[in-house]
Design a protein around this motif. Structure first.
Motif, PDB file in Angstrom:
ATOM      1  N   LEU A 104       0.910  -1.115   0.067  1.00  0.00           N
ATOM      2  CA  LEU A 104      -0.121   0.004   0.099  1.00  0.00           C
ATOM      3  C   LEU A 104       0.925   1.210   0.030  1.00  0.00           C
ATOM      4  O   LEU A 104       0.619   2.181  -0.613  1.00  0.00           O
ATOM      5  CB  LEU A 104      -0.988  -0.042   1.407  1.00  0.00           C
TER       6      LEU A 104
ATOM      7  N   THR B 239       0.893   4.198  -2.730  1.00  0.00           N
ATOM      8  CA  THR B 239       0.863   5.690  -2.680  1.00  0.00           C
ATOM      9  C   THR B 239       1.700   6.405  -2.985  1.00  0.00           C
ATOM     10  O   THR B 239       1.706   7.473  -3.699  1.00  0.00           O
ATOM     11  CB  THR B 239       0.631   5.682  -0.992  1.00  0.00           C
TER      12      THR B 239
ATOM     13  N   PHE C   7       9.306  14.818   1.460  1.00  0.00           N
ATOM     14  CA  PHE C   7       8.144  15.238   2.549  1.00  0.00           C
ATOM     15  C   PHE C   7       7.338  13.875   2.429  1.00  0.00           C
ATOM     16  O   PHE C   7       6.843  13.349   3.321  1.00  0.00           O
ATOM     17  CB  PHE C   7       7.404  16.556   2.094  1.00  0.00           C
ATOM     18  N   CYS C   8       6.842  13.616   1.192  1.00  0.00           N
ATOM     19  CA  CYS C   8       5.782  12.662   1.073  1.00  0.00           C
ATOM     20  C   CYS C   8       6.478  11.346   1.338  1.00  0.00           C
ATOM     21  O   CYS C   8       5.582  10.412   2.309  1.00  0.00           O
ATOM     22  CB  CYS C   8       5.364  12.664  -0.392  1.00  0.00           C
TER      23      CYS C   8
ATOM     24  N   TYR D 206       6.268  11.273   5.239  1.00  0.00           N
ATOM     25  CA  TYR D 206       4.933  10.932   5.773  1.00  0.00           C
ATOM     26  C   TYR D 206       4.505   9.636   5.458  1.00  0.00           C
ATOM     27  O   TYR D 206       4.034   8.941   6.575  1.00  0.00           O
ATOM     28  CB  TYR D 206       3.881  11.758   5.066  1.00  0.00           C
ATOM     29  N   VAL D 207       4.776   8.806   4.186  1.00  0.00           N
ATOM     30  CA  VAL D 207       4.273   7.495   4.160  1.00  0.00           C
ATOM     31  C   VAL D 207       4.933   6.555   4.952  1.00  0.00           C
ATOM     32  O   VAL D 207       4.401   5.744   5.685  1.00  0.00           O
ATOM     33  CB  VAL D 207       4.488   7.110   2.706  1.00  0.00           C
TER      34      VAL D 207
END
Lengths: 323, 311
Positions: free
Chosen positions: A13, A17, A297-298, A301-302
């Motif tokens: 997942l 994403t 950044f992403c 977060y993930v």
């Protein structure tokens, strides 16, 4: 085995994403006016030189081809070149050289804040949930309510006004050159860290309290209350263990925010972190740099959400069997 | 005598449906009532603000208005004047009336935030419920896309978009609405999933009700209360978000007044004790705190009672 399956599912997942994120970032930066060739040439651009540079950089390829070239570069660790320092004969500075010092600064600040804020906030939130309605609980609820309701820039400005201007204890800006050590570093970090500790710990405190109280209203807790289990035992053995998952999630969200959402604090204190770098990159239309920052950044977060998910699964065996 | 009481008791019991719990009325605590008053006050200002404000938001007050007490001479400058009879809350860095700008700013700040939150709800709830009741393919497509948007820091997303397409009020509303739709989607979807598997929805399905009927009559009323509290919180976040954008200079553009940009413009006066940046900051804080007070009451009403009473 069940655990391994759950981990694999979550990893898949997360990767999915990140893939969607990379597409979104690529599209998002593509709609920014002006492409890299335009920016590098600037004033000197003629249609011929533009076309030549585009061909050299591969910008004349269709969008989906460019996307896959970018993605494969990214996966092999090649972040590309920023336009900073671009001039005759060079295409600019390697992005990894620009990112590294900023990333170190950001991580330093985030770590400093997390080390103080997380244990403090979870403890206080838990105490407030253990004694709801008492003076401590009211004080915590009211203060945190006030703090999460005012804009962050207000907290930062008031701190500057009180600590730096009125009391003169600390510098109002947090300039870091990279050479500081020991006390000097602590002094530079203090103001932005203090602001973020205040903001982040109010969030964590409130959510910890709310989560534990929420668990407290579930039937098995009522059962424990009715059969006369002492309060401490109910909170620590029954409620807290079931609240670990949601609390881990809140902490993860706040940590992600410490890396990527601190634009305001970095602006107020002129702190040279990643978020500030990205803002500057957007303003100067430095597309490769924007893309690299956004991906960092992403990914943070993930990754953090993934870790929080793992903690939830470990703490709550029911989550290992998806319905 | 005793028989009589018994019959009334039984009759009352049969009048109610066996599975319908008696409706509890929402009773606000004093802090909740205070919250309602403050929110009502600001809502009123949204409508009447510009008509009761002493000056126009962009008016730079005339120097002749400010007379040094005890003489006929005007002050050398009109910026950062302390509160006086002419400007009740003082003037800002250009010499504009703070009170008027705050009253006008209520319309901009609250209007944009409310419109964005409503848009976020419209999009988020529609897609969230669609993901909950639609098939697996629709659910996982929407969820992946949503996770991706959540993973991008919202202020950065707004920043890139504003850099690309500029900052006007409609763009600001649509952008903020879409960014916050992602969080609404998550909540609407998980609430919808919870309700979908509950017995009364299955009963409706067995009864042969259509999908639309199930969504509007069974699912939506049952998620309404948690969604209402979430709406309040979301509204607060949107206000803070819009203010932060304005604070960074990316939100509402001058000379239109907006609370976030008012704080930013007047920050330079703070070290000299000017009230100019504090008034709009206070306006934001009172509004958001008031909404939070109401939300606290409503969610306490919706939550379980026994644990709170016993511990």
């Amino acid at each position: 085995m069940v655990l391994l399956n759950a981990i694999l599912r979550r990893t898949a997942l997360g990767v999915a994403t990140l893939f969607v994120v990379s597409v979104l970032i690529f599209i998002g930066t593509s709609i920014l006016p002006g492409d890299v060739a335009n920016i590098i040439l600037g004033q000197m651009a003629t249609p011929e030189s533009l076309a030549a540079l585009r061909a050299k950089l591969g910008l004349d390829e269709p969008a989906h081809v460019r996307y896959f070239i970018w993605l494969s570069d990214l996966l092999t660790g090649d972040l590309g070149f920023s336009k900073a320092g671009a001039g005759a004969g060079t295409i600019g500075t390697p992005i990894s050289d620009m990112l590294m010092p900023r990333l170190v600064n950001t991580l330093r600040l985030a770590t400093a804040v997390a080390v103080v804020a997380v244990p403090f906030a979870v403890t206080v939130g838990l105490l407030a949930a253990m004694y709801p309605g008492t003076k401590l609980d009211r004080a915590v609820t009211f203060t945190t309510l006030g703090l999460i309701s005012v804009p962050e820039f207000l907290v930062a400005t008031m701190l500057v006004l009180i600590v730096a201007v009125q009391l003169g204890w600390l510098p109002a800006t947090a300039y870091i050159s990279g050479q500081e050590t020991g006390m000097k570093l602590v002094r530079a970090l203090a103001m932005p860290a203090l602001t973020l500790i205040i903001v982040a710990s109010s969030q964590i405190m409130r959510m910890t309290r709310a989560t534990v109280l929420n668990v407290m209203s579930s039937p098995y807790i009522e059962m424990a209350i009715l059969k006369g289990v002492p309060r401490r035992r109910i909170i620590l053995r029954h409620a807290l263990l079931n609240a670990i998952g949601p609390i881990a999630n809140v902490i993860a969200l706040n940590l992600a925010y410490l890396v990527s959402g601190v634009v305001i604090v970095e602006t107020v204190f002129a702190y040279p972190g990643l978020a500030k770098l990205m803002i500057d990159a957007v303003q100067t239309r430095d597309l490769p740099l924007v893309q690299a920052c956004a991906m960092i950044f992403c990914a943070t977060y993930v990754l953090l959400i993934f870790i929080a998910d793992m903690v939830s699964i470990l703490s709550n065996p029911r989550l290992r069997h998806p319905k | 005598m005793a028989e009589k009481i018994d019959t009334t008791d039984t009759e009352v019991r049969f009048e109610e449906l066996p599975d319908a719990p008696p409706r509890r009325r929402l009773r606000l605590s004093w802090s909740g009532k205070l919250g309602v008053c403050v929110v009502a006050f600001w809502m009123a200002i949204v409508f009447v603000g510009p008509s009761i404000s002493p000056y126009h938001e962009a008016d730079i007050l005339d120097e002749a208005l400010f007379i040094v007490p005890g003489s006929d001479n005007p002050y050398p400058e009109t910026d950062y004047q302390p509160p006086s009879g002419i400007a009740w809350l003082g003037t800002d860095y250009l010499g504009r009336d703070i009170l008027s700008r705050t009253l006008y700013g209520a319309r901009t700040t609250i209007g944009i935030s409310l419109a964005s939150t409503l848009l976020a709800y419209l999009v988020g709830v529609t897609l969230g419920i669609a993901a909950a009741v639609g098939g697996t393919v629709m659910d996982s497509t929407l969820s992946r896309f949503n996770d991706a948007i959540l993973a991008i820091p919202s202020i950065m997303l707004a920043l890139v978009m504003i850099a690309a397409i500029g900052s006007t009020i409609p763009i600001l509303i649509v952008l903020t609405g879409l960014i916050y739709a992602a969080t609404v989607f998550r909540i609407a979807r998980s609430l919808g999933l919870d309700v979908k598997v509950s017995d009364f929805v299955e009963a409706a399905r067995v009864r042969g009700e259509g999908l639309w009927w199930i969504i509007t009559r069974e699912i939506l009323p049952n998620v309404a209360m948690p969604m209402a509290t979430d709406f309040g919180l979301r509204f607060v976040y949107v206000i803070l978000f819009i203010s932060s954008l304005s604070f960074l200079g990316l939100g509402v553009q001058p000379p239109q007044s907006d609370w976030g940009s008012m704080v930013r413009e007047n920050l330079s006066g703070l070290p000299y004790g000017a009230v100019a940046p504090l008034v709009p900051a206070l306006a934001i804080a009172t509004l958001t705190i008031a909404i939070n007070l109401i939300v606290d009451d409503v969610s306490a009403h919706a939550g379980g009672r026994l644990a709170k009473r016993m511990i």
